[in-house]
Write an enzyme that holds these catalytic residues in place. Structure first.
Site, mmCIF file in Angstrom:
data_model
loop_
_atom_site.group_PDB
_atom_site.id
_atom_site.type_symbol
_atom_site.label_atom_id
_atom_site.label_comp_id
_atom_site.label_asym_id
_atom_site.label_seq_id
_atom_site.Cartn_x
_atom_site.Cartn_y
_atom_site.Cartn_z
ATOM 1 N N HIS A 161 0.825 -1.237 -0.017
ATOM 2 C CA HIS A 161 0.100 -0.050 -0.022
ATOM 3 C C HIS A 161 0.963 1.537 0.078
ATOM 4 O O HIS A 161 0.428 2.263 -0.107
ATOM 5 C CB HIS A 161 -1.035 0.110 1.213
ATOM 6 C CG HIS A 161 -2.065 -0.914 1.020
ATOM 7 N ND1 HIS A 161 -3.309 -0.585 0.726
ATOM 8 C CD2 HIS A 161 -2.206 -2.424 1.252
ATOM 9 C CE1 HIS A 161 -3.979 -1.767 0.894
ATOM 10 N NE2 HIS A 161 -3.215 -2.806 0.904
ATOM 11 N N ASP A 369 3.592 9.472 -1.133
ATOM 12 C CA ASP A 369 2.464 8.598 -0.558
ATOM 13 C C ASP A 369 2.231 7.433 -1.542
ATOM 14 O O ASP A 369 2.150 7.581 -2.629
ATOM 15 C CB ASP A 369 1.130 9.558 -0.586
ATOM 16 C CG ASP A 369 0.105 9.386 0.455
ATOM 17 O OD1 ASP A 369 0.054 8.030 1.036
ATOM 18 O OD2 ASP A 369 -0.372 10.379 0.918
HETATM 19 P P1 ADQ Z 1 -2.800 6.147 4.778
HETATM 20 O O1 ADQ Z 1 -1.554 6.639 4.884
HETATM 21 O O2 ADQ Z 1 -3.614 6.000 5.961
HETATM 22 O O3 ADQ Z 1 -3.040 4.889 4.022
HETATM 23 P P2 ADQ Z 1 -4.770 7.709 2.900
HETATM 24 O O4 ADQ Z 1 -5.004 7.078 1.708
HETATM 25 O O5 ADQ Z 1 -4.674 8.914 2.814
HETATM 26 O O6 ADQ Z 1 -3.684 7.468 3.844
HETATM 27 O O7 ADQ Z 1 -6.031 7.349 3.897
HETATM 28 C C1 ADQ Z 1 -6.734 6.351 3.947
HETATM 29 C C2 ADQ Z 1 -8.092 6.426 4.760
HETATM 30 O O8 ADQ Z 1 -8.105 7.049 5.914
HETATM 31 C C3 ADQ Z 1 -8.968 7.461 3.502
HETATM 32 O O9 ADQ Z 1 -10.299 6.749 3.575
HETATM 33 C C4 ADQ Z 1 -9.072 8.756 4.419
HETATM 34 O O10 ADQ Z 1 -10.440 9.391 4.507
HETATM 35 C C5 ADQ Z 1 -9.069 8.386 6.112
HETATM 36 N N1 ADQ Z 1 -8.415 9.452 6.665
HETATM 37 C C6 ADQ Z 1 -7.252 9.978 6.439
HETATM 38 N N2 ADQ Z 1 -7.045 10.975 7.374
HETATM 39 C C7 ADQ Z 1 -8.060 11.076 8.127
HETATM 40 C C8 ADQ Z 1 -8.846 12.005 9.343
HETATM 41 N N3 ADQ Z 1 -8.029 12.900 9.608
HETATM 42 N N4 ADQ Z 1 -9.953 11.777 9.630
HETATM 43 C C9 ADQ Z 1 -10.709 10.696 9.218
HETATM 44 N N5 ADQ Z 1 -10.360 9.892 8.183
HETATM 45 C C10 ADQ Z 1 -8.991 10.109 7.693
HETATM 46 C C11 ADQ Z 1 -2.010 3.929 3.423
HETATM 47 C C12 ADQ Z 1 -1.029 4.554 2.281
HETATM 48 C C13 ADQ Z 1 -1.841 5.250 1.247
HETATM 49 C C14 ADQ Z 1 -2.780 4.536 0.564
HETATM 50 C C15 ADQ Z 1 -3.771 3.853 1.419
HETATM 51 C C16 ADQ Z 1 -4.630 2.686 0.705
HETATM 52 O O11 ADQ Z 1 -0.128 5.394 3.098
HETATM 53 O O12 ADQ Z 1 -0.902 5.856 0.268
HETATM 54 O O13 ADQ Z 1 -3.637 5.384 -0.231
HETATM 55 O O14 ADQ Z 1 -2.915 2.999 2.271
HETATM 56 O O15 ADQ Z 1 -3.791 1.806 0.094
#
Ligand code: ADQ
Length: 464
Positions: A161, A369
């Protein structure tokens, strides 16, 4: 296809769509096959409660026709496998942050190996011969090799991921060869972007003497693996549906009422150094300095969910964010206007579509990311007749797909401020045209496409 067995560090009830993340991504495939989802329970137990360290208890429960199987970890393994090696070595290096990696603690690596072996031992007895196993993320890189070592011959796929860095960065991990060799125990490797796939290809050719064998097949360490990019998507309809819900509507109306005379800029992230949050705040500061017409108007709502707070780099980031926010608010704030609303708490997923829809601009500006799903959620939540503008880092995996966003280099705070200014003044016709293309793109390669494309390819892949 046989039963799907998903394995990831954390497990969620796939019926609970409000949980977001992998739960949404895997729900369809798991329930179609009456699947099993295996991972850590989230509990770090004291050895006296659960036996010897690492030998956690297995918990089984049903979520509809999906079986959830989780194991407890000892507190020591939580600190070493999870915080120490996964998040203190692999996470920073894979995000190109060698400066933040701590390679010195040998017990972290030992625990990383031990927990993967524990997962293999606990999972193997639950498996059926024709199961298809899909392992997720950097916590579990050696798991297929550990399963193979105890006789599992099932098809096993892996999806990373987070980004895979270029070979010379990866090579800074003392165990890089062991980690990459472990990937060859899989039948299929999935990456988020072409850039990650390219790094894999260069690594195995340069460091392991592998030859690419036709499209997407690589042979090294006496094994062949298929590797491909499968950019993860979101469930566009599910997010739109969430947007029609009571909490999203209420949030939308509250934001419009509170900020009636302002333009809202939105950031939604975990508080993580990969997300480029200090740079984003500095770009906002530059916007207010160089385009003073935005003072008393543009308001940045930055929601940063707490994350891995016991890792030092995260505590430092928290302090840095508080410092920059205070400085901007002190310098520019008025009695009736605070430039930055910084919220260091997580927000209910049900409110996110409302926040997204109420904002004129989304700032998704990570330094690196894997994908970044917030970028896609922002697009899905917009009113197509009057959509907001996405300012997106070129270093997010999502930038390979979302070409109609305003792509920025987040290290260049001046250029990012210019892009924000452009977003705030973009004519309606251009906003609509860009949004329409972006929406088509995230619909075409949504999360259902992602999981079915991955699993279809896994069923075809011939490792060995
Ligand atoms: P994350 O680094 O956690 O995931 P991201 O893809 O931005 O990053 O977010 C994942 C989920 O978390 C989204 O559905 C988002 O809405 C939710 N989220 C993030 N911040 C939040 C907040 N402050 N409050 C509520 N909800 C929040 C990892 C990788 C990413 C990749 C994902 C999926 O780092 O690059 O996109 O996995 O593969």
């Amino acid at each position: 296809m046989g039963r799907l067995v998903a394995v990831s560090n954390r497990v969620a009830d796939p019926r609970n769509h409000a949980a977001g993340g992998l739960a949404v991504a895997l729900a369809g495939a798991l329930s179609k096959t009456g699947g099993l989802w295996f991972g850590w329970s989230g509990r770090a137990v004291e050895p006296s409660h659960g036996g010897t360290p690492g030998e956690g208890e297995l918990h089984l429960s049903q979520a509809g026709n999906v079986t959830l199987a989780t194991v407890d970890l000892s507190r020591e393994d939580y600190e070493t496998y999870y915080l120490g090696y996964s998040n203190g070595v692999l996470w920073p290096v894979f995000h190109y942050r060698l400066d933040l990696a701590n390679f010195d603690v040998g017990s972290n690596l030992t625990a990383y190996r031990r927990v993967n072996q524990l997962f293999a031992r606990k999972l193997a007895p639950l498996l059926k011969p024709d199961d298809v196993i899909w392992i997720h993320d950097y916590h579990l890189i050696p798991l297929a090799a550990d399963l193979r070592a105890i006789g599992c011959g099932q098809r096993i796929g892996f999806f990373l991921h987070i980004p895979l860095p270029p070979p010379l960065i990866l090579a800074a991990i003392p165990q890089h060869e062991w980690l990459m060799r472990a990937l060859f125990a899989y039948d299929l490797l999935g990456f988020q972007s072409q850039a990650d796939l390219d790094h894999f290809s260069r690594y195995v050719q340069g460091e392991a003497g592998a030859e690419p064998m036709g499209e997407y097949r690589f042979r090294a360490f006496h094994r062949t693996v298929r590797a491909q990019a499968f950019p993860i998507g979101i469930d566009v309809d599910e997010f739109a549906e969430l947007g029609r819900g009571e909490e999203a509507q209420e949030t939308y109306e509250m934001m419009l009422a509170q900020y009636a005379r302002r333009r809202l800029l939105l950031g939604i992230d975990r508080l993580d150094y990969s997300k480029g949050l200090p740079q984003r705040l500095k770009a906002f500061h530059t916007l207010l300095t160089e385009y003073p017409e935005n003072r008393s108007s543009a308001t940045l709502v930055q929601i940063a969910a707490p994350s891995r707070e016991s890792v030092d780099a995260y505590a430092d980031l928290r302090r840095e964010m508080e410092g920059i926010t205070g400085a901007i608010n002190g310098e520019f704030g008025e009695l009736d206007w605070m430039p930055v609303r910084y919220i260091h708490r997580s927000t209910s997923r049900r409110r996110l579509p409302g926040l997204c829809r109420a904002s004129s601009v989304a700032l998704v500006t990570p330094l690196r990311d894997g994908m970044n799903l917030v970028a896609k959620e922002y697009i899905a939540a917009q009113d197509p007749d009057d959509p907001g503008v996405l300012v997106l880092s070129r270093f997010a995996g999502a930038a390979e797909q979302l070409k109609e966003a305003l792509l920025v280099n987040p290290y260049d705070t001046r250029a990012t401020a210019q892009a924000i200014q452009q977003a705030l003044h973009m004519p309606l016709a251009e906003r609509r045209a860009r949004h329409q293309k972006l929406l088509e793109g995230i619909r075409h390669q949504d999360v259902h496409w992602w999981s079915s494309e991955y699993l279809r390819t896994l069923m075809e892949a011939e490792g060995g």
